[in-house]
Write an enzyme that holds these catalytic residues in place. Structure first.
Site, PDB file in Angstrom:
ATOM      1  N   LYS A 194      34.066  32.488  35.877  1.00  4.74           N
ATOM      2  CA  LYS A 194      35.110  33.341  35.297  1.00  4.74           C
ATOM      3  C   LYS A 194      36.442  32.635  35.486  1.00  4.74           C
ATOM      4  O   LYS A 194      36.883  32.422  36.619  1.00  4.74           O
ATOM      5  CB  LYS A 194      35.102  34.682  36.031  1.00  4.74           C
ATOM      6  N   LYS A 247      32.829  33.629  31.350  1.00 11.48           N
ATOM      7  CA  LYS A 247      33.900  34.496  30.864  1.00 11.48           C
ATOM      8  C   LYS A 247      35.233  33.791  30.889  1.00 11.48           C
ATOM      9  O   LYS A 247      35.511  33.124  31.880  1.00 11.48           O
ATOM     10  CB  LYS A 247      33.918  35.718  31.786  1.00 11.48           C
TER      11      LYS A 247
END
Ligand code: PBG
Length: 324
Positions: A194, A247
């Site tokens: 992420k 992400k």
């Protein structure tokens, strides 16, 4: 080999041929729909920076989840917005916390799989993802809290725990805490790679989770590096992640592909708030067609190698497919 005029590649695109050779399609069962639930509301409120998405009351969730279930959506992902915040984010693991209550409420009416996001940023007065020590997010004391949150979410009935706080060792710590509490069957969807991204802007408005000072660069990845994503994914798998998540999705299509090729576990991608809002805003201005850009976006994420896509477009995409 493949030389004009013997070969004419345009033949692949002729009607009937093109459809037969389509490899990727959007399947609702591969989509996860994120839902914001806000304890202080009387009725749902549209999120300004995410037109078409809402902060919901707990009472609205059963109907929403029943609809998602009927559309064949794979799972919902819950984000809680508590009435009050404190320094230690205690609302995140209270049995009467917003997410715990929401899960129990949904469970009475719907069998849709529930993924609980696990982070402290919506619950701490600082807006940080962990406990602070000398102004810095402290890794190891935060892990203990994460373990408690996971057990309380699983106890309320979450099928999946999705740690998004990016602390080192969080997956292993949560796996042990779940196992010790008897939740061996609760799965972990770990936000493994992420990055510290500007595309989370609308989410932070929606969840009221902006850090009151500083940023998240001490724990979220540097998008301009290329080695740490694979290291993060590898260590999360070693610690017990069932599915790993990359992400945001579009700025990381290369990472999704590499993860899919390199590791044997399913890969999820999070098509985040800023990605959603760009397509909405552009369509609202009449610059692009909403449905066309959503379909192209989702297919490209699947084509990159994602098995699952977390997306705010999930309900609409599933509606287009089913014609409901
Ligand atoms: C919580 C969390 C965030 C998102 C998912 N979980 C925000 C953040 O890291 O600041 C972002 C999702 C989105 O933008 O849609 N840590």
């Amino acid at each position: 080999m493949h030389q004009y005029p013997v070969s004419r590649l345009r033949r692949y695109r002729r009607k009937g041929v093109r459809e037969m050779l389509t490899s990727f399609e959007i399947r609702p069962s591969r989509l996860i729909y994120p839902i914001f639930v806000d304890e202080s509301l009387e009725r749902r409120e549209e999120i300004k920076s995410m037109p078409g998405q809402y902060r919901h009351t707990i009472g609205e969730l059963p109907a929403l989840c029943t609809r998602a279930g009927k559309l064949g959506i794979g799972a919902i992902l819950l984000f809680g917005i508590p009435r009050t915040k404190d320094a230690a984010g205690t609302g995140a693991y209270s049995d009467n916390g917003v997410v715990q209550r929401a899960i129990r409420m949904i469970r009475k009416k719907s069998t849709i799989p529930i993924v609980a996001d696990l982070c402290l940023c919506e619950y701490t007065s600082s807006g940080h993802c962990g406990l602070l020590k000398n102004g810095e997010v402290d890794n190891d004391s935060t892990l203990d809290i994460y373990g408690r949150i996971a057990v309380s979410q699983a106890g309320a009935g979450a099928d999946w725990i999705a740690p998004s706080g990016m602390m080192d060792g969080q997956v292993g710590h949560i796996r042990r805490a779940l196992d010790e509490a008897g939740f061996q069957d609760t799965s972990i969807l770990s936000y493994a790679a992420k990055s510290a991204s500007s595309f989370y802007g609308p989410f932070r408005e929606a969840a009221g989770s902006s850090p009151s000072s500083g940023d998240r660069k001490s724990h979220q990845l540097n998008y301009a590096s290329r080695f740490e994503q694979m290291l993060e994914i590898e260590s999360d798998i070693a610690e017990g992640a069932d599915v790993i998540l990359v992400k945001p999705a579009l700025p990381n299509l290369d990472i999704i592909s590499r993860a899919k090729e390199r590791f044997g576990v399913p890969v999820a991608a999070y098509n985040v708030s800023g990605e959603y809002s760009m397509l909405r805003a552009s369509a609202m201005n009449g610059w692009t067609n909403y449905r066309d850009t959503v379909e192209e976006t989702l297919v490209s994420i699947f084509r990159a190698g994602a098995d699952i896509v977390v997306t705010y477009h999930a309900l609409e995409a599933a509606e287009w497919i089913s014609g409901k």
